[in-house]
Scaffold this motif. Sequence first.
Motif, short mmCIF file in Angstrom:
data_model
loop_
_atom_site.label_atom_id
_atom_site.label_comp_id
_atom_site.label_asym_id
_atom_site.label_seq_id
_atom_site.Cartn_x
_atom_site.Cartn_y
_atom_site.Cartn_z
N VAL A 272 0.81 -1.42 0.12
CA VAL A 272 0.07 0.37 0.13
C VAL A 272 0.70 1.33 0.39
O VAL A 272 1.70 1.54 1.12
N VAL A 273 0.01 2.18 -0.81
CA VAL A 273 1.56 3.41 -0.78
C VAL A 273 0.74 4.77 -0.74
O VAL A 273 -0.84 4.61 -1.44
N LEU A 274 0.76 5.42 0.19
CA LEU A 274 -0.19 5.93 1.51
C LEU A 274 0.39 7.40 1.17
O LEU A 274 1.13 7.98 1.76
N THR A 275 -0.29 8.92 0.46
CA THR A 275 0.49 10.34 0.45
C THR A 275 -0.60 10.63 1.38
O THR A 275 -2.09 10.42 1.88
N GLY A 276 -0.02 12.07 1.49
CA GLY A 276 -0.57 12.54 3.65
C GLY A 276 -1.13 11.86 4.65
O GLY A 276 -1.95 12.02 4.89
N ALA A 277 0.14 11.27 5.16
CA ALA A 277 -0.25 10.17 5.83
C ALA A 277 -0.25 10.91 7.80
O ALA A 277 -0.33 9.70 8.77
N ALA A 278 0.63 11.97 7.88
CA ALA A 278 0.67 12.35 8.58
C ALA A 278 -0.26 13.31 9.35
O ALA A 278 0.16 13.44 10.98
N SER A 279 -1.75 12.91 8.45
CA SER A 279 -2.32 13.69 9.52
C SER A 279 -3.44 13.01 9.28
O SER A 279 -3.99 12.62 8.30
N GLY A 280 -4.57 13.22 10.40
CA GLY A 280 -6.52 13.34 10.20
C GLY A 280 -6.52 12.06 9.60
O GLY A 280 -6.17 11.04 10.16
N ILE A 281 -6.99 11.73 7.73
CA ILE A 281 -7.44 11.27 7.36
C ILE A 281 -6.50 9.75 7.04
O ILE A 281 -6.90 8.59 7.12
#
Length: 258
Positions: A8-17
């Motif tokens: 799984v590659v996930l961007t924006g993983a530092a916060s929230g959703i």
Amino acid sequence: MRVKDKIVVLTGAASGIGRATALLFAQEGAIQVLSDIDEDELKKTYDLIEEGKDRTIFMKVDVRKPEEVRNMIETTIEKYGRIDVLIVNAGVVRVGSVENFPDDDYDLLIDVNIKGTHYTCKYAVPYFKIQKFGSIITLASVAAHIGQVAHANYCSTKAAVLGYTRALALDLAPYNVRVNSVSPGATDTPMLQSDVAKQAKDRGVSYEEVRKEFEQEGVLGRWAKPEEIATGILFLATEESSYMTGADLRLDGGWTTQ
Ligand SMILES: NC(=O)c1ccc[n+]([C@@H]2O[C@H](COP(=O)([O-])OP(=O)(O)OC[C@H]3O[C@@H](n4cnc5c(N)ncnc54)[C@H](O)[C@@H]3O)[C@@H](O)[C@H]2O)c1
């Protein structure tokens, strides 16, 4: 475990959703490449993973920079040989009236929400085409479906994500790759909190007043928890959604049904 050993590659993983998604996918057995522009908060997401740190790598990536996005995708392929799930989550919000909207804010919305979505898909698509399997999940918004006061520019970027997702689904269907979006409603994350604070300031009313307005938008009368959006993303990542492509999963507490 619903995504055991899935890459799984996930961007924006530092916060929230993004953070809630990273934690859920870790629990569900995924092997993850987490990225964000905010390295310190990204490390905190990693630290919060209880089981699965050994299955997780994280890297600083600015989705506005094609060479950084390409490096993230190529690192994943070199290390794991494939991508099962790509979650295009990094996003920004800027609010304000059109006539006073700073050009820098407009550029930021376009660069992160539209171009960032494109770059993230662009460098992964050739690998998905070779593999002939996989799931791409983008983050649209309730703002892609309806107008919101003082959100003309944000709404337009999220409508673009919706159009991009539908069209990409057609391109990738012959390769057995599904492409869907999630449209969250008001979700209790730093993004929404900053949005509400800015609107409260611009309108000269209290944070609580604007928050209440947003809470009443969905018929459930409350904000979503980020975890309630992450479960929808998980559904689109698994074979439970095997007949869905080009679709948008609205997780908006009934906002757009009224
Ligand atoms: N919170 C909501 O109410 C809501 C509603 C609808 C849609 N969304 C969408 O969901 C997604 C996640 O939003 P959230 O509420 O968790 O926001 P958030 O601000 O809590 O998290 C967004 C993350 O994206 C990262 N990011 C921003 N610019 C980046 C860049 N250039 N490169 C890499 N990472 C970058 C931030 O550092 C942050 O960690 C966004 O695409 C957002 O538009 C949120």
